[in-house]
Design an enzyme around this catalytic site. Structure first.
Site, PDB file in Angstrom:
ATOM      1  N   GLY A 123      -5.020   5.967  -0.062  1.00 65.28           N
ATOM      2  CA  GLY A 123      -6.536   6.140   0.825  1.00 65.28           C
ATOM      3  C   GLY A 123      -7.426   5.084   0.117  1.00 65.28           C
ATOM      4  N   TYR A 147       1.015  -1.203   0.258  1.00 58.40           N
ATOM      5  CA  TYR A 147       0.038   0.359  -0.209  1.00 58.40           C
ATOM      6  C   TYR A 147       0.914   1.495  -0.121  1.00 58.40           C
ATOM      7  CZ  TYR A 147      -2.719   3.474   1.700  1.00 58.40           C
ATOM      8  OH  TYR A 147      -2.907   5.146   1.808  1.00 58.40           O
TER       9      TYR A 147
END
Length: 518
Positions: A72, A65
């Protein structure tokens, strides 16, 4: 503060994986200490292992990520390998939307130190070079211009910290010796090479609680001093009002075992020895703003240790996302950027501090009112004879103190309960910790203004009590405080403007120039 002053420090705070204190951050903020990254090879190797593990994942086509994905709610978007290196620079670029006043130089130094503390824990996957670059900024006195508004406190202080990330890379602007300079120019003239951020480093810098934590450190120091100062003011107000010292009796307070409250009562006993106060004619019970002062100030005194624990635990945490475990070779996705503990500490602190403003405001109302001040002139007018008729003493000062108190009380609405759902409902529960911290600092500022007004008031009240009642003799500690105040504030005999003296007193308060109690 100029660069030469910054380098003339009394000590060095070393950043590694050991525990830091509020005082470490505050000393760096005020130029009383410098920052240095540990040169221990084991520490530096531990930092490098995180960055090396990320490089390994990228070589093996791992999905991480914020490294190979968007940010987000965009975490489902895969970033092509050839664009991964650009992603961190896009992160700080699009977060360049802060507004409001810039943080002060001292606050900015605290922010840099707080972010450095978190990254130095070794779980953020950043390079040693990034940590060194933050130290270089502090050492060179190059402070990012960081707008104070725009953070909801989760996913961390993204927008304000984007200004740190940009400056590390030679973009946006810095303060240098009090002047605004383009970051690229300032770094070049300081001999600092702008960074090119590694894949996760933009996220590591920005995705954390550094701003709110830095502000909380500075708030805690100011609140500790205010608790002592309000105790000394209360002692002087009690003397001026011809009050009863037995309200602070040791046995009385032994049966209500709040240690902070008991400590405040003990300080008052140092200033107001009971054996000097047993005279006929005294009111049996003083009004609450005097009699219950240890109970009001004591709430702050008793909660400060809790607030310290919360603030220092946050300061000593790795609080970005994801965290990198190079030993276990895992990427840990979580929510340590959430600033709920700081939000609670700041919401609680601003409540207890505003209560000090209210306490002092009530004490002032007693002191200036001839119905309640036990024989002192109305408004503490110092003029006598016919000139007393045209003088108004501290009448307007009491109005100003009341205005400052009202504003402080208005700001005690907790910020943490105003969570907003943001960023496509990915950040659907946020802490508001940075707003709470900013509110707390404003409440502290207003309460310090009330305290400055009360210092003028009690200095005047003690002077009038001694002038008009020669048998009234303040104890040594109060007599010394009266001497110190008299160096800055002449007795108000004829009406005069008081704002220059208020500003001098505010400087004394904020520099903590009076040593109050052991």
């Amino acid at each position: 503060m100029h660069l030469a002053d910054l380098k003339n420090t009394r000590r060095t705070v070393r950043f590694d994986q050991s525990r830091l204190t509020i005082e470490d951050i505050v000393d760096i903020a005020h130029g009383r200490a410098g920052a240095a990254l540990s040169d221990d090879p084991a520490f530096r190797a531990a930092i490098s292992r995180g960055a090396d593990f990320l490089d390994q994942l990228l070589r093996e086509d791992g999905t991480v990520y914020g490294v190979t994905t968007g940010y987000g709610d965009s975490c489902t978007t895969t970033v092509p390998p050839e664009l991964v290196a650009e992603l961190p620079h896009h992160l700080y670029t699009y977060h360049g939307c802060g507004l409001g006043e810039n943080f002060s130089p001292a606050q900015t130094r605290a922010i840099l130190a707080s972010r450095l503390a978190s990254l130095a824990k070794g779980f953020s996957g950043v390079s040693v070079e990034l940590l060194d670059q933050i130290v270089r900024l502090l050492d060179a006195g190059l402070l990012p211009l960081i707008p104070s508004e725009g953070s909801v406190g989760a996913s961390g202080d993204l927008t304000p910290l984007s200004y740190l990330a940009a400056v590390l890379c030679g973009e946006r602007e810095v303060w240098r010796d009090g002047e605004q300079v383009p970051a690229e120019q300032a770094l070049r003239e300081a001999g600092i090479t702008p960074l090119r951020l590694r894949p996760k480093e933009g996220l590591a810098i920005m995705n954390g609680t550094a701003v709110m934590t830095a502000l909380a450190c500075m708030a805690h120091e100011r609140a500790e001093y205010l608790a002592r100062l309000c105790t000394r003011i209360t002692a002087m107000a009690s003397f001026a009002l011809d009050g009863n010292a037995h309200h602070f009796d040791e046995v009385l307070f032994s049966v209500k075992p709040h240690p902070g409250m008991q400590r405040v009562a003990a300080w008052l006993r140092q200033d107001l020895p009971t054996d000097q106060w047993e005279r006929n004619g005294k009111r049996l019970q003083d009004r609450y703003s005097i009699r219950c002062a240890p109970h009001v100030i004591g709430v702050l005194a008793d909660t400060l240790p809790l607030f310290r624990t919360l603030i220092e635990n946050e300061l000593n945490s790795a609080n970005d996302n994801p965290l990198i475990d190079p030993v276990g070779e895992r990427v840990l996705h979580g929510g340590h950027f959430y600033g709920g503990h700081i939000a609670f500490a700041m919401d609680g602190m601003k409540n207890t501090v505003a209560n000090l403003a209210d306490l002092l405001d009530r004490q002032m109302a007693l002191l200036v009112d001839s119905r309640y001040n036990h024989g002192l002139p109305a408004n503490l007018v110092g003029a006598t004879g016919s000139r007393a008729a045209i003088n108004h003493g501290l009448k307007a000062l009491q109005i100003s103190a009341s205005a400052w108190t009202a504003e402080a009380l208005k700001l005690t609405m907790p910020a943490s309960v105003f969570s907003r759902s943001t960023e496509c409902h990915n950040q659907d529960k946020v802490s508001m910790g940075t707003i709470a911290a900013r509110d707390c600092l404003r409440v502290l500022e207003l309460t310090e203004q009330v305290a400055a007004a009360l210092l003028i008031t009690v200095r005047q009240g003690v002077w009038l009590r001694c002038r008009d009642y020669p048998e009234a003799v303040p104890h040594a500690a109060l007599a010394r405080m009266q001497e110190l105040l008299s160096e800055d504030i002449a007795a108000v005999v004829e009406d005069r403007r008081l704002d220059p003296e208020l500003r001098v007193l505010l400087d004394r308060i904020r520099n903590q120039e009076w040593k109050l109690y052991a």
